[in-house]
Design an enzyme around this catalytic site. Structure first.
Site, PDB file in Angstrom:
ATOM      1  CD  GLU A  64      -1.331  -1.342   3.740  1.00  0.00           C
ATOM      2  OE1 GLU A  64      -1.599  -0.073   4.623  1.00  0.00           O
ATOM      3  OE2 GLU A  64      -1.705  -2.387   3.319  1.00  0.00           O
ATOM      4  CE  LYS A  82       7.023   5.802   5.666  1.00  0.00           C
ATOM      5  NZ  LYS A  82       7.308   6.745   6.419  1.00  0.00           N
ATOM      6  CG  ASP A  91       5.525  12.780   3.904  1.00  0.00           C
ATOM      7  OD1 ASP A  91       5.646  12.168   5.123  1.00  0.00           O
ATOM      8  OD2 ASP A  91       6.558  12.756   3.171  1.00  0.00           O
TER       9      ASP A  91
HETATM   10  S1  IVH Z   1       1.806   0.924   9.014  1.00  0.00           S
HETATM   11  C1  IVH Z   1       3.223  -0.847  13.066  1.00  0.00           C
HETATM   12  N1  IVH Z   1       0.835   1.748   7.104  1.00  0.00           N
HETATM   13  O1  IVH Z   1       4.173   5.679   7.801  1.00  0.00           O
HETATM   14  C2  IVH Z   1       2.358  -0.304  11.792  1.00  0.00           C
HETATM   15  N2  IVH Z   1       2.335   3.616   8.129  1.00  0.00           N
HETATM   16  O2  IVH Z   1       7.282   4.951   9.092  1.00  0.00           O
HETATM   17  C3  IVH Z   1       2.101   1.356  11.716  1.00  0.00           C
HETATM   18  N3  IVH Z   1       2.185   5.214   7.256  1.00  0.00           N
HETATM   19  O3  IVH Z   1       3.958   6.093  11.820  1.00  0.00           O
HETATM   20  C4  IVH Z   1       2.511   1.946  10.008  1.00  0.00           C
HETATM   21  N4  IVH Z   1       1.271   5.482   5.456  1.00  0.00           N
HETATM   22  O4  IVH Z   1       2.595   7.045  10.316  1.00  0.00           O
HETATM   23  C5  IVH Z   1       1.538   2.119   8.078  1.00  0.00           C
HETATM   24  N5  IVH Z   1       0.245   2.554   4.800  1.00  0.00           N
HETATM   25  C6  IVH Z   1       0.613   2.774   5.701  1.00  0.00           C
HETATM   26  C7  IVH Z   1       1.265   4.321   5.752  1.00  0.00           C
HETATM   27  C8  IVH Z   1       1.632   4.516   7.254  1.00  0.00           C
HETATM   28  C9  IVH Z   1       2.128   6.397   5.997  1.00  0.00           C
HETATM   29  C10 IVH Z   1       3.167   6.017   8.305  1.00  0.00           C
HETATM   30  C11 IVH Z   1       2.192   6.224   9.626  1.00  0.00           C
HETATM   31  C12 IVH Z   1       3.860   5.128  10.448  1.00  0.00           C
HETATM   32  C13 IVH Z   1       4.979   6.249   9.416  1.00  0.00           C
HETATM   33  C14 IVH Z   1       6.937   4.916   9.766  1.00  0.00           C
END
Ligand code: IVH
Length: 668
Positions: free
Chosen positions: A113, A115, A117
């Site tokens: 998926e 990420k 920002d």
């Molecule tokens: S999963 C334990 N999925 O990226 C799993 N995070 O660098 C936690 N983020 O703190 C996160 N898109 O704020 C996940 N599709 C996504 C995401 C995502 C953005 C952010 C989130 C996390 C940070 C980690």
């Protein structure tokens, strides 16, 4: 209608509005027109006003932001909020795949998926209702920002459908779209407020605002990417996200489940390009093991889950040499460090300078003059330095240390506690500060004098002006003989300066450049105090009793007039005939019919706008306040006064009056 029917009607309206909200903000497919929506909403608000006993914090009427102002409570996360291990290449992702394979020793699926920002949020639902929204904080505990989050339209307040667990936590990202970000920054530039560096900072900053009403205007969005709880609908993260979408959450369509690394790589390559056309910022792809059982089996280190990894897109970077660091001084004395770089091509433009933000940012980079630095232009306004190639260090210059002295006037700089910025305290003698103040003084929204920064600089350097008041001493001969000036430009400037003497008081007040006294604040102060002398002699209490004038502004006004140089400056301006009180016309319509009365305005009005009522209150000697308290005398209530306010008014015995009775109070 009997009580049961009323309750049913309110519930049905709430249900319809939740559905329409979902179609509009999550599905992007409106099911009714805006007018019809507003009609339903005002029907609901009417009923809620009449029947405050059916108050519901998750009613669609709460989307406009409630009145509660408070600092955020700390909440401990039931499940800690971990971050993700970063990776930067397909090889890193392959390593992750192999680690998972070794850890599980059985077949597994992965979910890819985007990420997003922004800033992460934890949304807690009990019995299908949003009860709390908490920021990540330090991962163990965060800030309770529920009132702010309620204003985010694509976060459901009440979940749709059956089989919703009694307790479920949704994790997601709060974002500000590029469009909203750009227009917010434009507005801030006009107001001379510091700009947000990127949509992530803007979203995080907005979420921490004290006033949910302001948050509501910032049009934040959310993407939900994870579900937590004891009783989840399925063992598949992918399926759970599909179910979350049915419950009403905004889940990204850019999500695939795959069974091999080739499919993962295809997703990475596809979105590396396509993400550029998305309305929101993304900085990579998150790859997760699909099965929750397998996730639990793999577990987590103290920082990261072992079942997920972030693949970061390569933002366009360039490497170049840091030639020097220089410092710019603004009109408030704030000193900004700028890196001067050997020119380098980056995303189609030549980059020569990069922002270094502040001392902490410089120390974090551990910079030396001559360093080879990586520059990035990831949506930020000015390119930034993201790192140093330490292996390329030889023949290094000095370590970059934040300037101790003002680059212009050599006064020792100061850094206030709790602030990242350094300031030059020499307001009176520091040329860039003086020039900056004059530039502010002449802007269109202030004195509206037709002169640009180069001419200001020239007049200053020639010793013709030492502050804005000297503009009024300029003579034709002073100007006509200047390089590249002539009779016409000299006459034009003199005429424009003359004309500024009739600029109304509130604009003159804004022109003074008192810290935190922007256009709106200047207007409020002008109306409340009517003249500069009254403002100069006002006490802290008198200042803060004005609607929307808080402690920070009040203190700044007091500090300004405590300084003899400022007082002398204002006196000089007075002697040149500038306007330092409200006009007769405004003054003559003033009365003291509402003297000593504190009035709260609530709801929607028909005869006058809210702002008109606000100024009528102050024009007639009353005080307008934002929230109902034991000091409130009246609530001027429009058609849809919030039920919470009504309840409170009744409890405190505050009189509620309508438009007509208010108008008859001020008109004989
Ligand atoms: S999963 C334990 N999925 O990226 C799993 N995070 O660098 C936690 N983020 O703190 C996160 N898109 O704020 C996940 N599709 C996504 C995401 C995502 C953005 C952010 C989130 C996390 C940070 C980690």
């Amino acid at each position: 209608m009997n009580q049961d029917n009323i309750r049913q009607e309110i519930e049905s309206l709430r249900h319809q509005l939740h559905e329409h909200n979902y179609s509009y903000y999550v599905k992007n497919k409106p099911t009714i027109s805006d007018i019809e929506f507003d009609k339903l909403l005002s029907q609901l608000i009417d009923l809620e006003t009449k029947y405050p006993e059916y108050y519901d914090s998750n009613s669609p009427s709460m989307r406009v932001g409630s009145d509660i102002n408070k600092s955020f409570e700390q909440v401990v996360h039931r499940y800690s909020m971990l971050s993700l291990q970063n990776s930067y290449s397909q090889a890193d992702v392959a390593d992750f795949y192999n680690r998972v394979q070794r850890g599980l020793e059985e077949g597994f699926n992965l979910v890819c998926e985007l990420k997003y920002d922004g800033t992460s949020i934890s949304l807690i639902y009990e019995q299908g209702r949003l009860i709390r929204a908490v920021t990540r904080g330090d991962g163990k505990q965060g800030d309770d920002v529920t009132a702010n989050v309620r204003t985010i339209r694509n976060i459901p307040l009440v979940l749709k459908g059956d089989n919703i667990p009694d307790y479920v936590e949704m994790r997601g990202e709060i974002l500000m779209s590029w469009d909203v970000f750009d227009s917010l920054n434009k507005e801030r530039e006009i107001q001379e407020e510091p700009l947000f560096a990127n949509p992530r900072n803007a979203a995080a900053g907005t979420l921490k605002l004290q006033d949910p009403k302001v948050v509501a205007t910032r049009r934040l969005e959310s993407y939900i990417y994870y579900m937590l709880g004891e009783k989840l609908p399925t063992d598949s993260h992918y399926e759970n996200m599909k179910i979350a979408a049915d419950w009403g959450f905004n889940v990204s369509d850019a999500m695939i489940r795959c069974s091999n690394i080739d499919e993962v790589n295809k997703f990475l390559e596809y979105w590396d390009v396509e993400r550029k056309s998305l309305p929101v910022a993304t900085d990579g792809v998150v790859i997760k093991v699909d099965s929750i059982t397998q996730q639990l089996h793999l577990g987590a280190t103290s920082k990261f889950p072992r079942w997920a990894i972030a693949y970061k897109f390569n933002t366009e970077q360039a490497i170049t040499r840091l030639d020097s660091v220089s410092y710019q001084v603004g009109r408030t004395g704030a000193v900004t460090p700028v890196a001067n770089l050997e020119p380098v091509l980056l995303s189609g433009t030549t980059v020569r300078r990069a922002s270094l933000y502040n001392e902490d940012a410089i120390n974090e980079l551990d910079l030396y003059v001559g360093d080879m630095v990586y520059v990035e232009k990831g949506g930020e306004i000015i390119p930034k330095i993201i790192g140093v190639d330490k292996d390329a260090r030889f023949l290094l210059g000095d370590k970059v240390q934040f300037a101790k002295l003002c680059p212009s006037c050599k006064t020792p700089l100061i850094r206030y506690e709790d602030e990242a910025a350094h300031y030059c305290p020499n307001q009176i003698g520091c040329p860039p500060q003086i020039k900056g103040r004059i530039e502010h003084f002449v802007t269109r929204k202030a004195m509206d004098i037709n002169i640009g920064p180069e001419s200001i600089s020239l007049l200053f350097d020639k010793g013709l002006i030492r502050d804005s008041s000297d503009l009024y001493k300029l003579k034709f001969d002073d100007l006509a003989n200047l390089d590249r000036w002539g009779a016409t430009s000299a006459n034009n400037l003199i005429a424009s300066i003359e004309k500024s003497k009739s600029i109304p008081f509130e604009k003159v007040l804004f022109a003074l450049g008192i810290r935190f006294v922007g256009e709106t604040v200047a207007q409020k102060l002008a109306v409340a105090f009517t003249s500069i002398d009254n403002i100069a002699s006002a006490t802290f209490e008198q200042l803060t009793s004005v609607d929307e004038i808080g402690a920070r502004i009040a203190q700044s006004v007091i500090d300004y007039f405590a300084d003899v140089d400022n007082v002398a400056f204002v006196e000089r301006l007075k002697s040149y005939g500038l306007t330092f009180e409200l006009s007769e016309e405004v003054l003559s319509s003033r009365t003291n019919k509402l003297e000593g009365l504190t009035i709260v305005i609530s709801g929607k009005f028909e005869l006058h706008s809210r702002d008109e009522y606000k100024s009528m209150i102050t024009q007639n000697g009353g005080k307008n306040s934002g929230s109902v308290s034991k000091n409130t005398d009246y609530i001027l209530a429009g058609s849809n006064m919030g039920p919470a306010k009504l309840e409170k008014a009744e409890k405190l015995g505050v009189k509620v009056i309508d438009e007509k009775s208010f108008l008859s109070m001020i008109n004989d």
